[in-house]
Structures are given as structure tokens and as C-alpha cells.
Scaffold this motif. Structure first.
Motif, PDB file in Angstrom:
ATOM      1  N   SER A  77      44.002  54.992 -27.398  1.00  0.00           N
ATOM      2  CA  SER A  77      42.609  55.444 -27.360  1.00  0.00           C
ATOM      3  C   SER A  77      42.609  56.961 -27.330  1.00  0.00           C
ATOM      4  O   SER A  77      43.666  57.598 -27.406  1.00  0.00           O
ATOM      5  CB  SER A  77      41.896  54.869 -26.128  1.00  0.00           C
ATOM      6  N   THR A 142      38.650  48.152 -26.734  1.00  0.00           N
ATOM      7  CA  THR A 142      38.297  48.435 -25.334  1.00  0.00           C
ATOM      8  C   THR A 142      38.939  47.474 -24.345  1.00  0.00           C
ATOM      9  O   THR A 142      38.846  47.708 -23.134  1.00  0.00           O
ATOM     10  CB  THR A 142      36.767  48.372 -25.142  1.00  0.00           C
ATOM     11  N   ASN A 143      39.585  46.393 -24.827  1.00  0.00           N
ATOM     12  CA  ASN A 143      40.143  45.391 -23.910  1.00  0.00           C
ATOM     13  C   ASN A 143      41.484  44.877 -24.403  1.00  0.00           C
ATOM     14  O   ASN A 143      41.708  44.751 -25.612  1.00  0.00           O
ATOM     15  CB  ASN A 143      39.195  44.201 -23.754  1.00  0.00           C
ATOM     16  N   SER A 160      40.410  46.618 -19.178  1.00  0.00           N
ATOM     17  CA  SER A 160      39.302  47.189 -19.942  1.00  0.00           C
ATOM     18  C   SER A 160      39.300  48.708 -19.805  1.00  0.00           C
ATOM     19  O   SER A 160      39.642  49.262 -18.752  1.00  0.00           O
ATOM     20  CB  SER A 160      37.960  46.617 -19.480  1.00  0.00           C
ATOM     21  N   PHE A 161      38.904  49.384 -20.895  1.00  0.00           N
ATOM     22  CA  PHE A 161      38.918  50.841 -20.982  1.00  0.00           C
ATOM     23  C   PHE A 161      37.571  51.316 -21.505  1.00  0.00           C
ATOM     24  O   PHE A 161      37.061  50.779 -22.480  1.00  0.00           O
ATOM     25  CB  PHE A 161      40.031  51.316 -21.925  1.00  0.00           C
ATOM     26  N   GLU A 162      37.017  52.325 -20.850  1.00  0.00           N
ATOM     27  CA  GLU A 162      35.767  52.913 -21.294  1.00  0.00           C
ATOM     28  C   GLU A 162      36.034  54.189 -22.075  1.00  0.00           C
ATOM     29  O   GLU A 162      37.007  54.897 -21.829  1.00  0.00           O
ATOM     30  CB  GLU A 162      34.864  53.222 -20.095  1.00  0.00           C
ATOM     31  N   LYS A 163      35.137  54.484 -23.002  1.00  0.00           N
ATOM     32  CA  LYS A 163      35.270  55.688 -23.807  1.00  0.00           C
ATOM     33  C   LYS A 163      35.148  56.926 -22.931  1.00  0.00           C
ATOM     34  O   LYS A 163      34.298  56.994 -22.044  1.00  0.00           O
ATOM     35  CB  LYS A 163      34.198  55.698 -24.903  1.00  0.00           C
ATOM     36  N   ASP A 164      36.010  57.909 -23.180  1.00  0.00           N
ATOM     37  CA  ASP A 164      35.988  59.188 -22.460  1.00  0.00           C
ATOM     38  C   ASP A 164      36.129  59.008 -20.952  1.00  0.00           C
ATOM     39  O   ASP A 164      35.528  59.746 -20.159  1.00  0.00           O
ATOM     40  CB  ASP A 164      34.701  59.968 -22.761  1.00  0.00           C
ATOM     41  N   SER A 165      36.888  58.005 -20.550  1.00  0.00           N
ATOM     42  CA  SER A 165      37.104  57.753 -19.134  1.00  0.00           C
ATOM     43  C   SER A 165      38.585  57.533 -18.871  1.00  0.00           C
ATOM     44  O   SER A 165      39.307  56.991 -19.725  1.00  0.00           O
ATOM     45  CB  SER A 165      36.309  56.523 -18.675  1.00  0.00           C
ATOM     46  N   LYS A 169      40.300  49.382 -15.665  1.00  0.00           N
ATOM     47  CA  LYS A 169      39.793  48.279 -14.853  1.00  0.00           C
ATOM     48  C   LYS A 169      40.557  47.014 -15.189  1.00  0.00           C
ATOM     49  O   LYS A 169      40.650  46.619 -16.347  1.00  0.00           O
ATOM     50  CB  LYS A 169      38.299  48.071 -15.106  1.00  0.00           C
ATOM     51  N   TYR A 291      42.544  55.018 -11.425  1.00  0.00           N
ATOM     52  CA  TYR A 291      42.348  56.285 -12.121  1.00  0.00           C
ATOM     53  C   TYR A 291      43.724  56.818 -12.466  1.00  0.00           C
ATOM     54  O   TYR A 291      44.555  57.077 -11.592  1.00  0.00           O
ATOM     55  CB  TYR A 291      41.598  57.305 -11.261  1.00  0.00           C
ATOM     56  N   LYS A 302      32.853  62.941 -12.147  1.00  0.00           N
ATOM     57  CA  LYS A 302      32.063  61.943 -12.868  1.00  0.00           C
ATOM     58  C   LYS A 302      32.111  60.585 -12.174  1.00  0.00           C
ATOM     59  O   LYS A 302      31.278  59.720 -12.443  1.00  0.00           O
ATOM     60  CB  LYS A 302      32.585  61.792 -14.300  1.00  0.00           C
TER      61      LYS A 302
END
Length: 518
Positions: A77, A142-143, A160-165, A169, A291, A302
Motif C-alpha cells: 500500500s 484493504t484486507n 484490515s488497512f485504511e488509506k493514509d493510516s 486492525k 500502530y 490523528k
């Protein structure tokens, strides 16, 4: 009191050499323990809290290339390059494509690497559900989802992965497809390998950090090598940190216990969840947040969970935080951290200008009294009490404060140490160019130009400073610029730049003060 300049100089020299001893310590002796030495530590830790903790395996699982062998699943990503071990549904490599190892290196920073034996999200069920191997169930942008079947019970691990994060999780779902209820316990392990060959100074902390009961706890290898630490549900997060990057388990549900240990090769954070039960046809879910990313305050702010507390500016953090804010504020205006350091130095100098001026004026006044002081010392050579009375009377008659040159400088010391920590530890200066040959403000000047210039300006500043020392003491103090020059040769260029600019401004201020006095 008349030799207060000597006292100041000696005090600063002691502080510098004390700092030097911490910045460049000798290498620690290497312990040859292996992962099996850690097993009894964790086992005993859990035995003490048998009712609330998961019962672990009798031995630690040694992470080796052979054990982790199997198919590798690659996930990429904007923020991550990740390698999963399919059989264990764990992460064995995390790299950050936005960050390079060095300004001249094309390799990305990796907080764990399969070659070093690190591994994240290695799970363990202590009873009925233990055993079996995972296989890839699905994968998207994302997963990444893994599945294994243990005696009719389906276990899903959904990453799971969030954009720009930089938050990862993990949802671990235990689906009971049998006709009987089951009871088990669950734990997750995070291994971080220790690079014993990497050169470090004592302020580049590498080890475990934990926010427990709203207090930051830092534990290095030496703190844990012969033991362990158990943290209760009051632990908000715990994990492993390098100077600029970290991986923190976030105890979002406040129901997990963390056990921290290490040996000569690995730091281990084991997350123990309470015992659970699942009725037939139902599903039980564990949610684990991690994190893993840069120690950048803007990025950390954030998220909830007080992640910004992982950036530790030390005892004077209440001063360091606003200094860090204005450093970034000026950068957003000028786009160069070197210029930002210069602007911040000028602002600090202007704030302390009245105090510094008072200090130098007092020194000048003390210097003018030296002929009278010499006469008093000759007159009361054998009368110490008479000498003190006559000296104080001389000060009073001329309205001179013997501490006037010292106290204003002492007030500035906390600000210096706060800015020192900011310039030494902030990730924003990592690989940040200034100009010409200085392409990275976080490392030493490759040609030692700025440290030498700093030494020259320090010598000029010393010659301009009013002195009450005798000729022998004055000659001894001439060694100070040389000592500081050699000390600053290995300091980050950003810190040397601050000191150099500060010296130039001090020389300007001294010139203006003494020209007006004359």
C-alpha cells in the motif's frame, strides 16, 4: 563571587562531559541467551495471575526461518510493504515505502524483517483450538484474510488497512460450527529482533515503551534481560520503539494484559486476552489494533489513545513541545528545516536578549571593580571575615550584583536542553537537507565545517566576554572551544547549526553592549 565566570565555565564543562559519556558509551557485553531462556519468565508471570491470564505454551516458540517456512503473501500500500507468513497468518516483515534507511540509500526502513526473525500477530489458543495451519482466504487492496479449521471450529484472521493510516486492525473471529460449546483462551505475540551490531548512543533509545496508568514506561534490554514486566488492564498501549519508528499494540478494549520480556536477540510483547466461550453456531471476535509507523507527532495526533506520548522529549518536554511546534511552523513557511532552525534560534535569542544583556553588563561592571578587589584582597589577606565585609560593601557602593552575570544564563539552560532534545530526536529532521554539503540535518556534518566554525565563534565569544579570572585561569579556559569543537564533531548538523547561529548572535549582542558601554 568574583570568579563566577570560572564557575560557569567549569559547570558547563562538567555538563558537557557528562553528556558525552552518555552519548558515546562503551559497548555492552553480549548475553548468549536464546528464546528458551524467556519461557520460564513468561510462564511464571502468568502463574501469578492464573485466574485472569491465558495459560501459555510451556516453551516459547523460537522464530526461525525454518519454522516460518511456507507460502508468503505480499501486501503493498502507500504506507506499507508487508510480507505475511500464510501458515501462521502472521506478519514477518513490515517496511515503510515512504522512508529510506539513509538519504543515499534506496532501501526502505523495515521495523521487522524475516531475516532478523521478527514476527507480529503470532497467535496461540491454549486448549481446544490450538494447532492447525492457516491458508489465505481472501485478499483485496484493504484486507487480507486467513482461515483455518480446527476440529470443526473456523478461525478467521482478518487484517484490515485504511488509506493514509499506519493502523493495522486484526479481527480474529472464532466461529463454532460444532454442536458443543467450547471454552478457550487466546494470546498474540509480537517479536522484535535486536540489532546488536548497530552502533547506538544512549539517547537513541531502542526497546519497550508502555503507557500504563497514563505514565510512560521505557524498558531497554538491560532492564528486561533477566526478567519480565506484566501490565494490567490499565495499560493503554505497549510495544517496541526505535529512534524514529515504533510498533504499538493498542489495548482499545481495556481487557488485555501485556507481558514484556527480552533476551539478547528479541523483545517480546505477549498480549493475553481473558478466557472466552462460544456456543454452537455462534461467533466470538477479538479485535487487535497495532500502530506501526513513524514517530511523527502530526501523524500520531490523528488517532486517539494518546499515541503522541510515545514521542518523549524528556524532563523539559513542556518547553520542547512548543519549540517543536514552532520548528514545524517555520518549516511550513520557508520549506527548509535548516532555515527554520535559524529562525527559531533568532526568536529564542530575542526573547532572552534582555536577560543576556543584563548578564554581560553585570560582568562588565564586575570587571571594572577588579583593581579595587585586588586592593581589598591585599589589605585583608589574613582576615577572611573582613575580606567578605569589604567585598560586599564594595558591591553595594557600586550597585553591582555578584550573581547578576550568572543567574540570567542559568535561566536559559532548560530551554537549551529542551531544544537539544527536539533537534536530536524529531523525525522531521531525518534526511532533511539544509544547503550545499549538508544534505541531512539529523547526522553529523560530513566535512566538519560547522563544528569548526562553531569552535571559532566560541573562541571569539570567549575573548569578548568580560573576565575576572587570573591569567592562568584564563589560559585554561581557552581549551573550552577546542573541547566543544571535538565534542560537536559527531553531533547532528541541525544541533550544531543552532549552536553556531546562537554564538554569532551572542557575538553581535556583546559587540553592541560593549560599544554602548564604552
Amino acid at each position: 563571587m568574583e570568579n563566577k565566570n570560572t564557575i560557569i565555565a567549569i559547570t558547563l564543562m562538567v555538563l558537557v562531559w557528562f553528556t558525552f559519556s552518555f552519548l558515546f558509551p562503551g559497548k555492552d557485553s553480549v548475553d548468549t541467551a536464546d528464546l528458551q531462556d524467556m519461557a520460564s519468565n513468561i510462564t511464571s508471570a502468568e502463574d501469578e495471575n492464573r485466574d485472569n491470564l491465558i495459560q501459555p505454551e510451556k516453551d516459547f516458540i523460537s522464530i526461525t526461518n525454518e519454522q516460518a517456512a511456507g507460502s508468503e503473501i505480499i501486501f503493498n500500500s502507500a504506507n506499507y510493504d508487508i510480507v505475511f507468513s500464510e501458515n501462521e497468518a502472521s506478519i514477518e516483515k513490515i517496511c515503510f515505502p515512504k522512508y529510506l534507511e539513509s538519504a543515499n540509500n534506496s532501501e526502505n526502513v523495515c521495523i521487522i524483517n524475516s531475516l532478523g526473525g521478527g514476527q507480529y500477530f503470532q497467535d496461540n489458543f491454549s486448549n481446544y483450538l490450538n494447532g492447525g495451519e492457516y491458508h489465505l482466504y481472501s485478499k483485496s487492496d484493504t484486507n487480507v484474510v486467513f482461515l483455518k479449521d480446527v476440529k470443526g471450529v473456523e478461525i478467521y484472521k482478518n487484517f484490515s488497512f485504511e488509506k493514509d493510516s499506519y493502523i493495522i486492525k486484526l479481527s480474529t473471529e472464532v466461529k463454532n460450527c460444532t454442536i458443543s460449546s467450547l471454552q478457550d483462551s487466546y494470546s498474540i505475540k509480537f517479536y522484535n529482533n535486536i540489532n546488536n551490531n548497530k552502533s547506538k548512543n544512549r539517547f537513541d533509545f531502542e526497546g519497550s515503551i508502555t503507557l500504563h496508568d497514563d505514565e510512560l514506561v521505557k524498558e531497554g534490554k538491560d532492564d528486561l534481560i533477566n526478567g519480565h514486566t506484566s501490565y494490567s488492564e490499565k495499560t493503554l498501549w505497549s510495544g517496541f520503539t526505535l529512534k524514529y519508528f515504533m510498533s504499538l499494540f493498542i489495548n482499545a478494549s481495556n481487557n488485555a494484559q501485556v507481558v514484556v520480556s527480552c533476551n539478547d536477540k528479541y523483545f517480546l510483547h505477549q498480549i493475553n486476552y481473558p478466557e472466552f466461550s462460544v456456543l454452537p453456531g455462534e461467533t466470538f471476535t477479538f479485535t487487535t489494533l497495532l500502530y506501526s509507523g513513524p514517530k511523527e507527532t502530526n501523524q500520531l495526533s490523528k488517532f486517539d489513545y494518546n499515541l503522541s506520548k510515545a514521542v518523549d522529549f524528556g524532563f523539559f518536554s513542556f518547553l520542547a513541545k512548543p519549540l517543536h511546534f514552532f520548528l514545524n511552523y517555520f518549516y511550513n513557511i520557508v520549506g527548509n528545516y535548516g532555515i527554520s532552525i535559524i529562525l527559531l534560534t533568532v526568536i529564542i535569542k530575542l526573547i532572552f536578549w534582555p536577560l543576556t544583556q543584563k548578564s554581560y553588563v553585570s560582568m562588565k561592571a564586575m570587571q571594572k571593580l577588579q583593581p579595587e578587589m585586588k586592593k581589598i584582597r591585599e589589605k585583608y589577606r589574613t582576615d577572611r571575615e573582613g575580606l567578605n565585609r569589604a567585598t560586599m560593601q564594595l558591591y553595594q557602593e557600586n550597585r553591582v550584583n555578584p550573581l547578576g552575570g550568572c543567574l540570567p544564563m542559568l535561566v536559559q539552560i532548560p530551554v537549551f536542553f529542551a531544544l537539544y532534545k527536539v533537534l536530536l530526536d524529531t523525525i522531521e529532521l531525518r534526511h532533511a537537507p539544509f544547503m550545499l554539503w549538508i544534505t541531512d540535518l539529523s547526522v553529523k556534518d560530513p566535512y566538519f565545517v560547522t563544528p569548526v566554525l562553531m569552535g571559532v565563534t566560541m573562541f571569539i565569544q570567549q575573548k569578548l566576554t568580560p573576565s575576572t579570572m587570573d591569567p592562568i585561569q584564563a589560559k585554561m579556559m581557552l581549551a573550552m572551544p577546542v573541547v566543544f569543537t571535538f565534542l560537536f564533531l559527531n553531533f547532528p548538523a541541525g544541533l550544531v547549526l543552532y549552536w553556531l547561529v546562537n554564538n554569532l548572535l551572542t557575538i553581535l549582542q556583546q559587540y553592541l553592549i560593549y560599544r554602548r558601554a564604552d
